[in-house]
Design a protein around this motif. Structure first.
Motif, PDB file in Angstrom:
ATOM      1  N   LEU A   1      -4.145   6.775   0.032  1.00 13.94           N
ATOM      2  CA  LEU A   1      -3.480   6.246  -0.973  1.00 13.94           C
ATOM      3  C   LEU A   1      -2.782   6.982  -1.665  1.00 13.94           C
ATOM      4  O   LEU A   1      -2.844   7.890  -2.245  1.00 13.94           O
ATOM      5  N   ARG A   2      -1.343   6.087  -1.418  1.00 12.22           N
ATOM      6  CA  ARG A   2       0.548   6.957  -2.473  1.00 12.22           C
ATOM      7  C   ARG A   2       0.702   5.558  -3.125  1.00 12.22           C
ATOM      8  O   ARG A   2       1.443   4.737  -2.162  1.00 12.22           O
ATOM      9  N   ALA A   3       0.881   5.739  -4.277  1.00 14.05           N
ATOM     10  CA  ALA A   3       2.379   5.044  -5.054  1.00 14.05           C
ATOM     11  C   ALA A   3       3.290   5.516  -6.161  1.00 14.05           C
ATOM     12  O   ALA A   3       3.105   6.704  -5.986  1.00 14.05           O
TER      13      ALA A   3
ATOM     14  N   GLY B   1       5.971  -2.243   1.003  1.00 16.92           N
ATOM     15  CA  GLY B   1       4.635  -1.401   0.557  1.00 16.92           C
ATOM     16  C   GLY B   1       3.985  -2.620   0.986  1.00 16.92           C
ATOM     17  O   GLY B   1       4.395  -3.348   1.957  1.00 16.92           O
ATOM     18  N   ASP B   2       2.893  -1.975   1.552  1.00 15.20           N
ATOM     19  CA  ASP B   2       1.262  -2.413   2.465  1.00 15.20           C
ATOM     20  C   ASP B   2       1.857  -3.664   2.013  1.00 15.20           C
ATOM     21  O   ASP B   2       1.464  -4.229   0.171  1.00 15.20           O
ATOM     22  N   GLU B   3       1.189  -5.232   2.812  1.00 14.32           N
ATOM     23  CA  GLU B   3       0.728  -6.033   2.413  1.00 14.32           C
ATOM     24  C   GLU B   3      -0.506  -6.621   1.015  1.00 14.32           C
ATOM     25  O   GLU B   3      -0.649  -6.888   0.873  1.00 14.32           O
TER      26      GLU B   3
ATOM     27  N   ILE C   1       4.803   0.333  -8.549  1.00 16.46           N
ATOM     28  CA  ILE C   1       5.886  -0.495  -8.547  1.00 16.46           C
ATOM     29  C   ILE C   1       5.606  -0.446  -6.604  1.00 16.46           C
ATOM     30  O   ILE C   1       6.137  -1.045  -6.334  1.00 16.46           O
ATOM     31  N   GLN C   2       5.143   0.188  -6.174  1.00 15.83           N
ATOM     32  CA  GLN C   2       4.967   0.592  -4.132  1.00 15.83           C
ATOM     33  C   GLN C   2       3.641   0.975  -4.174  1.00 15.83           C
ATOM     34  O   GLN C   2       3.378   2.172  -4.533  1.00 15.83           O
TER      35      GLN C   2
ATOM     36  N   LEU D   1      -5.618  -6.298  -8.248  1.00 16.05           N
ATOM     37  CA  LEU D   1      -4.487  -6.075  -7.143  1.00 16.05           C
ATOM     38  C   LEU D   1      -3.131  -5.398  -7.672  1.00 16.05           C
ATOM     39  O   LEU D   1      -2.972  -6.630  -8.004  1.00 16.05           O
ATOM     40  N   PRO D   2      -2.643  -4.764  -7.834  1.00 17.17           N
ATOM     41  CA  PRO D   2      -1.301  -4.873  -7.968  1.00 17.17           C
ATOM     42  C   PRO D   2      -0.631  -5.110  -6.674  1.00 17.17           C
ATOM     43  O   PRO D   2      -0.796  -5.682  -6.115  1.00 17.17           O
ATOM     44  N   GLU D   3       1.035  -5.010  -7.113  1.00 13.04           N
ATOM     45  CA  GLU D   3       1.562  -5.646  -6.732  1.00 13.04           C
ATOM     46  C   GLU D   3       2.963  -4.673  -6.179  1.00 13.04           C
ATOM     47  O   GLU D   3       3.463  -3.933  -6.881  1.00 13.04           O
ATOM     48  N   ASN D   4       3.530  -4.849  -4.996  1.00  9.48           N
ATOM     49  CA  ASN D   4       4.477  -4.384  -4.576  1.00  9.48           C
ATOM     50  C   ASN D   4       5.605  -4.853  -5.287  1.00  9.48           C
ATOM     51  O   ASN D   4       6.582  -6.077  -5.170  1.00  9.48           O
ATOM     52  N   LYS D   5       6.552  -3.689  -6.169  1.00  7.02           N
ATOM     53  CA  LYS D   5       7.825  -4.922  -6.687  1.00  7.02           C
ATOM     54  C   LYS D   5       8.924  -3.890  -6.010  1.00  7.02           C
ATOM     55  O   LYS D   5      10.391  -4.373  -6.159  1.00  7.02           O
ATOM     56  N   VAL D   6       9.359  -2.836  -5.203  1.00 11.28           N
ATOM     57  CA  VAL D   6      10.454  -2.212  -4.597  1.00 11.28           C
ATOM     58  C   VAL D   6       9.933  -1.961  -3.273  1.00 11.28           C
ATOM     59  O   VAL D   6       8.537  -2.458  -3.104  1.00 11.28           O
TER      60      VAL D   6
END
Length: 617
Positions: A92-94, A219-221, A76-77, A233-238
């Motif tokens: 990388l951290r998610a 989160g990163d762009e 989610i981020q 590619l995943p998306e930032n949501k929070v």
């Protein structure tokens, strides 16, 4: 009695990777867990990756493991840590949706052919008459299952005990039942067990947080996925947030420190050095006026937030009191209180580099059972244990990763050779070859190994070979290019803060300048082909750091020469003249497979290695 090839005990991150690897390699595999609702649970921070841990996740993916793919689908981020430093420590951290990750991993396991998911507590290992060769397991209901290999991935459930203030009670994480009897079975068989501890912060309600008073972390762009196969590619949501303790917070904790089971003497187990409780931080770093905490969402469909950096075992009323001294948390509501948990684990020096026990044939350890901390460390060991159990049963050569191949190899070598005095956490500083072991090149280092053992299919392997060929061809092409000085080029060089050139230059010499890049110099390279982004990244890094990489490769060659000098399994160290008594005792306990491994044992010095080399010669 129902029979399996491999039985995995525990369905945390180690157990899931072990079971998936065993089944995908063609072995009939059973995965046992106390509760199916706890499969791939994140009882601590719902995040994957981080410093050095991101390297592990990418290496797991390169070998054919599951964690990276699951993380990409449920993040989610996403943020890349240490961007201001060199590429060796970029990590990388998610932030992960905890429930979504559990659901996805459970569905993946349920849909894997040859993998049988079972809810039951394993209470006993069953051995052949020799007492050393595993033949099966027994559950709490007395049901027996046969097998040829067992992987113990019991996490913090093994004889788990929770501490909150003066209260202590048997439990696994998140108030799940602990595994109370398996420890007795392991001890009865002759296995050495130890007692470690970890902690979990409180979870609080969104409505009780004043976000306007907190620092926001976006989160990163330009999101980068964990999995090398992920094209979506995943998306930032929070957003995540940062807050700080203060003098009042510290006073509340110090006034109540006698109520902490760590400082009252009720907890005797050893806790993680690199993830201390807030009580430990304030006691050990009393000169610091404040400590940072991160306020992070647990998922998209919940109002729970996790307070990273605030693990505690103080009483609940004290937890609430010190949290409400923090700006932004003045009216905080605790949904799940913080706690410390003690659990049993093995001595990892009793393991071979395959993660099989030296004294118990067919018994493997993985994850926190081996004395580590962290989801990523657990998943990496689970994958290695699962692969090696399967390879052994198939009569094939084991997969042993050395320190120069991967962070996974470093992790396992540290465990088996040096042992641990507290829960082990992977750090970039633990690797002497970290410029070679970047997270960006994990696929170049390990895909071939994953293909050899059978977890990387031909389609993915062929794509990897093509990528490697493109990198090699482009480096060769660029290395042959000479650049003449020109007004346009020199204007660009000056604009980038570097000196103009007066004579002909190799294009690679310009790329190596810190201010310049392979992509930025494309305007003076009209023949440059269109290449994928990941290929361009590797071309630039390998050119830019060529000299440093060459030095590390020379170090690797020297290390591998010592690794190639094997030590006979039946060697009697007590009969080696001139070998110090301490060294002989350490060597006899660890029983290293090679001189290289022997040289890394604590208490064995270079003079001892020279004596050993002379003796072997």
């Amino acid at each position: 009695m129902e029979n399996f090839d491999i039985i995995v005990i525990g369905a945390g991150h180690a157990g899931c990777e072990a079971a998936l690897a065993g089944a995908r390699l063609g072995l009939k595999t059973a995965l046992f867990t106390i509760t199916l609702d706890g499969l791939a649970n994140m009882p601590c921070n719902p995040s994957i990756g981080g410093t050095a841990k991101g390297h592990l996740v990418r290496e797991i993916d390169a070998l054919g493991g599951e964690m990276g793919r699951a993380a990409d689908k449920t993040l989610i981020q996403s943020r890349m840590l240490n961007r201001g430093k060199g590429p060796a420590v970029h990590s990388l951290r998610a932030q992960i949706d905890r429930v979504a990750y559990h659901n996805l991993m459970k569905k993946t396991i349920e849909g894997t052919d040859g993998l049988y998911l079972k809810q039951a507590e394993i209470t006993d290992l069953l051995f052949e008459e020799d007492g050393r060769t595993v033949r099966g397991v027994r559950t709490h209901l007395g049901v027996e299952y046969g097998c040829r290999a067992v992987i113990i991935a019991s996490g913090t459930y093994l004889n788990g005990e929770i501490h909150v203030g003066v209260n202590t009670y048997p439990s696994g994480p998140d108030s799940v039942l602990p595994a109370r009897k398996l420890s007795d079975s392991l001890k009865e068989a002759g296995m050495t067990l130890r007692r470690f501890k970890t902690g979990t912060p409180a979870r609080v309600h969104r409505r009780s947080i004043d976000f306007d008073k907190l620092e926001v972390q976006h989160g990163d762009e330009d999101i980068q996925p964990f999995s090398f196969t992920n094209e979506v590619l995943p998306e930032n949501k929070v957003d995540c947030y940062v807050a700080y303790t203060n003098a009042e917070t510290h006073k509340v904790i110090m006034d109540n420190i006698h109520l902490s089971p760590i400082y009252s003497g009720r907890i005797h187990a050893i806790g993680p050095r690199y993830c201390p409780s807030i009580e430990d931080k304030i006691m050990r770093f009393s000169d610091k006026p404040r400590h940072q905490l991160f306020i992070e969402p647990m998922g998209l469909d919940t109002d729970e937030f996790y307070l990273q950096g605030m693990s505690s075992s103080l009483p609940v009323d004290v937890q609430l009191k010190f949290l409400r001294t923090i700006e932004g948390l003045e009216h905080v509501e605790i949904m799940r209180n913080a706690y410390a948990i003690e659990y049993d684990c093995c001595d990892p020096t009793d393991l071979l580099p395959t993660l099989e026990f030296k004294e118990f044939h067919g018994v493997y350890g993985a994850g926190q059972f081996n004395g580590t901390s962290g989801y990523e460390e657990a998943a990496a060991q689970g994958l290695v244990a699962g692969i090696n159990a399967a390879l052994k049963l198939k009569g094939e050569k084991p997969m042993v990763l050395d320190r120069a191949s991967s962070y996974i190899g470093t992790l396992i070598d540290d465990l088996c050779t040096k042992g641990v005095s507290d829960p082990y956490r992977m750090l970039t500083s633990r690797s002497e070859y970290r410029l070679l072991l970047r997270q960006d090149n994990a696929d170049l280092r390990l895909t071939e190994t994953g293909h050899r053992v059978g977890l990387i299919g031909d389609e993915r392997y062929n794509a990897f070979v093509k990528k490697k060929e493109q990198i090699d061809a482009e480096i060769k092409r660029v290395s042959a290019i000479n650049i003449a000085p020109s007004e346009v080029l020199n204007e660009y060089l000056v604009s980038q803060g570097t000196d103009p050139i007066n004579n002909g230059f190799k294009l690679t010499q310009l790329i190596r300048r810190p201010q310049l890049s392979y992509k930025g110099l494309a305007f003076i390279d009209p023949e440059r082909p269109e290449l994928p982004e990941d290929v361009c990244e590797q071309v630039e890094l390998m050119i830019k750091y060529e000299g440093y990489i060459k030095i590390q490769l020379e170090q690797v060659e020297a290390m591998r020469k010592l690794e190639s000098k094997l030590i006979p399994a039946d060697i009697d160290y007590s009969k080696i003249g001139s070998l110090r008594l301490e060294a002989a005792e350490k060597l006899a306990k660890i029983r290293p497979l090679s001189v290289g491994q022997a040289s890394r044992i604590s208490g064995v010095n270079p003079a001892d290695i020279n004596v050993l080399l002379v003796y072997l010669h």
